[in-house]
Design an enzyme around this catalytic site. Structure first.
Site, PDB file in Angstrom:
ATOM      1  N   LYS A 137       0.842  -1.199   0.000  1.00 55.71           N
ATOM      2  CA  LYS A 137       0.000   0.000   0.000  1.00 55.71           C
ATOM      3  C   LYS A 137       0.880   1.254   0.000  1.00 55.71           C
ATOM      4  O   LYS A 137       0.684   2.170  -0.781  1.00 55.71           O
ATOM      5  CB  LYS A 137      -0.893  -0.045   1.238  1.00 55.71           C
ATOM      6  CG  LYS A 137      -1.885   1.055   1.346  1.00 55.71           C
ATOM      7  CD  LYS A 137      -2.800   0.743   2.535  1.00 55.71           C
ATOM      8  CE  LYS A 137      -3.481   1.992   3.054  1.00 55.71           C
ATOM      9  NZ  LYS A 137      -4.292   1.723   4.237  1.00 55.71           N
ATOM     10  N   GLU A 172      10.823  -4.691   3.861  1.00 52.90           N
ATOM     11  CA  GLU A 172      10.840  -6.100   3.474  1.00 52.90           C
ATOM     12  C   GLU A 172      10.424  -6.264   2.014  1.00 52.90           C
ATOM     13  O   GLU A 172      11.078  -6.944   1.223  1.00 52.90           O
ATOM     14  CB  GLU A 172       9.865  -6.908   4.354  1.00 52.90           C
ATOM     15  CG  GLU A 172      10.294  -7.091   5.793  1.00 52.90           C
ATOM     16  CD  GLU A 172       9.768  -5.991   6.714  1.00 52.90           C
ATOM     17  OE1 GLU A 172       9.466  -4.888   6.211  1.00 52.90           O
ATOM     18  OE2 GLU A 172       9.681  -6.238   7.921  1.00 52.90           O
ATOM     19  N   GLY A 176      -4.621  -2.332   5.674  1.00 48.04           N
ATOM     20  CA  GLY A 176      -3.860  -3.448   5.100  1.00 48.04           C
ATOM     21  C   GLY A 176      -4.455  -4.806   5.427  1.00 48.04           C
ATOM     22  O   GLY A 176      -4.676  -5.645   4.546  1.00 48.04           O
ATOM     23  N   ARG A 177      -4.778  -5.011   6.695  1.00 46.77           N
ATOM     24  CA  ARG A 177      -5.259  -6.345   7.106  1.00 46.77           C
ATOM     25  C   ARG A 177      -6.713  -6.602   6.715  1.00 46.77           C
ATOM     26  O   ARG A 177      -7.250  -7.669   6.996  1.00 46.77           O
ATOM     27  CB  ARG A 177      -5.034  -6.552   8.602  1.00 46.77           C
ATOM     28  CG  ARG A 177      -5.659  -5.507   9.504  1.00 46.77           C
ATOM     29  CD  ARG A 177      -5.121  -5.599  10.928  1.00 46.77           C
ATOM     30  NE  ARG A 177      -5.589  -4.519  11.784  1.00 46.77           N
ATOM     31  CZ  ARG A 177      -5.052  -3.311  11.845  1.00 46.77           C
ATOM     32  NH1 ARG A 177      -4.038  -3.009  11.073  1.00 46.77           N
ATOM     33  NH2 ARG A 177      -5.510  -2.400  12.670  1.00 46.77           N
ATOM     34  N   GLU A 194      -3.653  -7.354  15.832  1.00 46.62           N
ATOM     35  CA  GLU A 194      -3.174  -6.037  15.407  1.00 46.62           C
ATOM     36  C   GLU A 194      -4.287  -4.999  15.605  1.00 46.62           C
ATOM     37  O   GLU A 194      -4.018  -3.841  15.918  1.00 46.62           O
ATOM     38  CB  GLU A 194      -2.749  -6.089  13.932  1.00 46.62           C
ATOM     39  CG  GLU A 194      -1.865  -4.923  13.510  1.00 46.62           C
ATOM     40  CD  GLU A 194      -1.213  -5.167  12.148  1.00 46.62           C
ATOM     41  OE1 GLU A 194      -0.440  -6.130  12.021  1.00 46.62           O
ATOM     42  OE2 GLU A 194      -1.494  -4.406  11.210  1.00 46.62           O
ATOM     43  N   HIS A 209      -4.097 -34.126  18.312  1.00 46.17           N
ATOM     44  CA  HIS A 209      -2.922 -34.943  18.643  1.00 46.17           C
ATOM     45  C   HIS A 209      -1.774 -34.070  19.126  1.00 46.17           C
ATOM     46  O   HIS A 209      -0.640 -34.525  19.215  1.00 46.17           O
ATOM     47  CB  HIS A 209      -2.474 -35.740  17.415  1.00 46.17           C
ATOM     48  CG  HIS A 209      -3.495 -36.736  16.976  1.00 46.17           C
ATOM     49  ND1 HIS A 209      -3.441 -38.067  17.311  1.00 46.17           N
ATOM     50  CD2 HIS A 209      -4.634 -36.576  16.261  1.00 46.17           C
ATOM     51  CE1 HIS A 209      -4.485 -38.692  16.801  1.00 46.17           C
ATOM     52  NE2 HIS A 209      -5.234 -37.803  16.164  1.00 46.17           N
ATOM     53  N   LYS A 266       8.787  -0.819  12.017  1.00 46.69           N
ATOM     54  CA  LYS A 266       9.357  -0.380  10.738  1.00 46.69           C
ATOM     55  C   LYS A 266      10.484   0.626  10.996  1.00 46.69           C
ATOM     56  O   LYS A 266      11.496   0.623  10.305  1.00 46.69           O
ATOM     57  CB  LYS A 266       8.279   0.250   9.856  1.00 46.69           C
ATOM     58  CG  LYS A 266       7.259  -0.769   9.325  1.00 46.69           C
ATOM     59  CD  LYS A 266       6.259  -0.150   8.345  1.00 46.69           C
ATOM     60  CE  LYS A 266       5.206  -1.152   7.907  1.00 46.69           C
ATOM     61  NZ  LYS A 266       4.230  -0.644   6.958  1.00 46.69           N
TER      62      LYS A 266
HETATM   63  C1  G6Q Z   1      -2.013  -4.065   8.258  1.00 47.91           C
HETATM   64  C2  G6Q Z   1      -0.786  -3.414   8.622  1.00 47.91           C
HETATM   65  C3  G6Q Z   1       0.465  -4.062   8.079  1.00 47.91           C
HETATM   66  C4  G6Q Z   1       0.723  -3.758   6.609  1.00 47.91           C
HETATM   67  C5  G6Q Z   1       2.154  -4.178   6.270  1.00 47.91           C
HETATM   68  C6  G6Q Z   1       2.504  -3.939   4.828  1.00 47.91           C
HETATM   69  O1  G6Q Z   1      -3.098  -3.664   8.556  1.00 47.91           O
HETATM   70  O2  G6Q Z   1      -0.849  -2.078   8.335  1.00 47.91           O
HETATM   71  O3  G6Q Z   1       0.482  -5.442   8.279  1.00 47.91           O
HETATM   72  O4  G6Q Z   1      -0.195  -4.399   5.792  1.00 47.91           O
HETATM   73  O5  G6Q Z   1       3.040  -3.496   7.117  1.00 47.91           O
HETATM   74  O6  G6Q Z   1       2.367  -2.605   4.485  1.00 47.91           O
HETATM   75  P1  G6Q Z   1       2.414  -2.148   2.996  1.00 47.91           P
HETATM   76  O7  G6Q Z   1       1.277  -2.746   2.263  1.00 47.91           O
HETATM   77  O8  G6Q Z   1       2.353  -0.650   3.029  1.00 47.91           O
HETATM   78  O9  G6Q Z   1       3.737  -2.639   2.440  1.00 47.91           O
END
Ligand code: G6Q
Length: 543
Positions: A207, A213, A267-268, A353, A384, A512
C-alpha cells in the site's frame, strides 16, 4: 461513536453479578434444566449454523451482553463505519473494506464522493488482467505463457491472499502461486531458485510502497530477473498493487500495470481489493467475485440483523464475556478442514493487530483487558498436539470449531471420520468425564481397584469448557467470504465496546522505524548507544 468506558455501564454491572452466579455452574446442568437451550442458543442464517449453546451463558446473560453493546453505542458505530465516517481517528481515515465487496450500483461516500465507481474500475482491471494471464493471451517476454505468479508483500499485503489461496486450493487453476514476505534472503532465494524468469509474473503488493521487506524482496527479484531477461521485459513481468504511484513508477513498473489501493482500506482488511490479485489469478475472477459476494452478504447481515440474531455480534460478545469476566487469556480457532490451515495465523494479525491496544478512544489507559490472543491449527491434527491443555490444563480457552457438512472431494468415509472428531471433541469439552465414568471404564477392563484409585484423578475430565460450533454447508468461495467477514465484524464490535481504535497499528509502525535505525549502524564499527544487552548482541553478531 460513543467513547464510554464499558465497565461503567449498567449492563457491565449486571454482567458482573451474572458472572458470579454462573462462574461455578456446570453447562451440562444448564442443558438438563432447559431442554430448549440448544435450539434457543443457535443461530441459523443462509449456509451457517452457529451453535452457541456450549458456552457458559444463559439467555439472560446473552440479553445483558446485547444491552452492553447497545449502551456502548454499537448501532451508531456500525452506521458510522458503513457511512464512511473517519472512525479510524488516529489516522483520520474512514474504514470501508465493505465497499470493496458491495454490488456495482452501491453508494459508499468518502468526503462526499461515491467511491464505488473507482472500485468498479479496479475490479474490471483485475478481471481483465486475470483472464488474460490465465488464458495465456498475455505472454512473457519470450512469448511463452506465464506458469508462476509470485506475490511479494508482507503483513496485510500477504496474509489475506495466502490464507484465501490456501483455502480455495480446490478451485485453483494451472498457475503456481508463491508468496514472498520475510526480508530473510533465504525466503526469496529459496522461492526464486526453482523459477524461470520467462514464465514468472511478479505482483508487488505494498500500500505504501515504502515497506523495507517488500522493497528489498522486489529489488532482489528484479535483479534476479534481469540477469537473464532484457531490461525492457521488466514492465511485462512486474505489476504492482499500491496507493503510492510515484514510488511504483520509480521502481520501473509501467503505470498501466499498477492496481490501486486506497487510504480507506486497512492493510489487514484489504484482501478484497486488488491486494487479492493473486487470488483472482489463482482461482479466476468469477470465484474471486463469489468470495466478495459472500462477504457482502455477511456485511448485510451484520448491518441489518438485530443484535440477538447477529452472528458477528454474538460471537464478539461471547469473546468479551470470556476475556473480561472469566479472564480467559486466549481463544482457539480450530477449523475441521485442512484448507483453512492458514486461518488462525490470518486471524492473529486481523484480531491482535486491531485490538491489541491499551489506550482508549479518549486517550486514557484502559483499566480492563482488551485484545484476545488467538491461536489454532486444523482439527484433527491439533487433537494430537495441544488439545491436552484445553481438556485438562489450568487455563480456560474458549474455542471456535469450524466444520463443514460436505467435503470438497466428497470422500464420505474420510469426512464422517473428520466430523465425528469435530462433534466428539465439543461434546467431551462440555461433558468432561466423571470419576464414576472413569471407574466403570477401568473396571470393564478388569483393572484392579487399587490401580483404579491411583489413576482416577488423572483420567478424570472436568469438562465445562466452552466451545462455539460453526457448522457450514461447504467450503465455497462465497462461504469463505462470509466466514472471513464474520471475523472482521467481530473485531469491530469488540473494539467499539472496549472503547479502543481497532484500525490503527502504531506497534507495526514502530517496528518499521526501529530496524532501519539499527541497519544504518550495522556497518559502522565502534560506539553503540543501545542498552548493554543490545550492544553486546550487535557486537557478537558483527564479530
Ligand atoms: C495491516 C498493517 C500491516 C501492513 C504491512 C505492509 O493492517 O498495516 O500489516 O499491511 O506493514 O504494508 P504495505 O502494504 O504498506 O507494504
Amino acid at each position: 461513536m460513543k467513547n464510554i468506558d464499558p465497565t461503567t455501564t449498567e449492563a457491565w454491572k449486571k454482567l458482573s453479578k451474572q458472572f458470579q452466579e454462573i462462574e461455578n455452574r456446570e453447562m451440562k446442568d444448564l442443558f438438563l434444566e432447559d431442554k430448549d437451550r440448544a435450539a434457543d442458543l443457535t443461530l441459523q442464517w443462509k449456509d451457517f449454523y452457529v451453535d452457541l449453546s456450549k458456552n457458559r451463558i444463559t439467555k439472560d446473560i446473552q440479553n445483558s451482553l446485547v444491552n452492553l453493546a447497545e449502551e456502548c453505542g454499537l448501532k451508531e458505530a456500525i452506521e458510522a463505519q458503513f457511512g464512511g465516517e473517519a472512525i479510524n481517528q488516529t489516522e483520520n481515515r474512514p474504514v470501508l473494506h465493505t465497499a470493496l465487496r458491495a454490488p456495482e450500483n452501491s453508494e459508499f461516500f468518502v468526503e462526499g464522493e461515491n467511491v464505488i465507481p473507482e472500485v468498479n474500475k479496479a475490479k474490471s482491471k483485475i478481471r481483465k488482467f486475470s483472464a488474460e494471464i490465465i488464458s495465456g493471451a498475455t505472454k512473457g517476454y519470450t512469448g511463452m505463457p506465464f506458469t508462476d505468479v509470485v506475490n511479494i508483500g508482507i503483513g496485510g499485503s500477504d496474509l489475506g491472499p495466502v490464507m484465501v489461496t490456501k483455502a480455495l486450493e480446490f478451485y485453483k487453476n494451472h498457475l503456481n502461486l508463491h508468496y514472498i514476505s520475510n526480508v530473510d534472503g533465504d525466503h526469496v532465494h529459496e522461492i526464486l531458485k526453482d523459477l524461470k524468469p520467462e514464465t514468472t509474473l511478479f505482483v508487488i503488493v505494498s500500500k505504501t510502497f515504502t515497506t523495507q521487506e517488500t522493497l528489498s524482496n522486489a529489488n532482489t527479484a528484479r535483479d534476479w530477473f534481469k540477469k537473464t531477461a532484457p531490461v525492457d521485459a521488466v514492465s511485462k513481468h512486474f505489476v504492482a498493487v499500491s496507493s503510492n504511484i510515484s514510488q511504483v513508477e520509480e521502481f520501473g513498473i509501467d503505470s498501466n500495470n499498477i492496481f490501486p489501493m486506497w487510504d480507506w482500506v486497512g492493510g489487514r482488511f484489504s484482501l478484497w481489493s486488488a491486494v487479492g490479485l493473486s487470488i483472482s489469478l489463482g482461482v479466476g475472477y468469477p470465484q474471486f467475485e463469489e468470495l466478495l459476494d459472500g462477504a457482502h452478504q455477511m456485511d448485510q447481515h451484520f448491518k441489518n440483523e438485530t443484535f440477538e440474531k447477529n452472528i458477528p455480534v454474538q460471537i464478539a460478545l461471547l469473546s468479551i464475556w470470556y476475556n473480561n469476566f472469566f479472564k480467559a487469556e486466549s481463544e482457539a480457532v480450530i477449523p475441521y478442514t485442512q484448507y483453512l490451515q492458514k486461518l488462525p495465523s490470518y486471524l492473529q494479525q486481523a484480531i491482535m493487530e486491531s485490538n491489541g491496544k491499551s489506550v482508549d478512544r479518549n486517550g486514557k489507559k484502559v483499566t480492563y483487558q482488551t485484545g484476545n490472543i488467538i491461536w489454532g491449527e486444523p482439527g484433527t491434527n491439533s487433537q494430537h498436539a495441544f488439545f491436552q491443555l484445553i481438556h485438562q490444563g489450568t487455563k480456560l480457552i474458549p474455542a471456535d470449531f469450524i466444520g463443514f457438512k460436505h467435503s470438497l472431494f466428497k470422500d464420505k468415509d474420510h469426512h464422517d471420520k473428520l466430523m465425528a472428531n469435530y462433534f466428539a471433541q465439543t461434546e467431551a469439552l462440555l461433558m468432561g468425564k466423571t470419576s464414576d465414568e472413569v471407574k466403570q471404564e477401568l473396571k470393564d477392563k478388569h483393572m484392579p481397584d487399587s490401580e483404579i484409585e491411583k489413576l482416577l484423578p488423572f483420567k478424570t475430565f472436568d469438562g465445562n469448557k466452552p466451545t462455539t460450533s460453526l457448522l457450514l454447508e461447504r467450503l465455497t468461495p462465497a462461504c469463505l467470504g462470509k466466514l472471513v467477514a464474520m471475523y472482521e465484524h467481530k473485531i469491530f464490535v469488540q473494539g467499539v465496546i472496549w472503547n479502543i481504535f481497532s484500525y490503527d497499528q502504531w506497534g507495526v509502525e514502530l517496528g518499521k522505524q526501529l530496524a532501519s535505525k539499527i541497519l544504518t549502524e550495522i556497518d559502522k564499527p565502534g560506539i553503540r548507544e543501545h542498552d548493554t544487552s543490545t550492544n553486546n548482541l550487535l557486537n557478537f553478531y558483527l564479530d
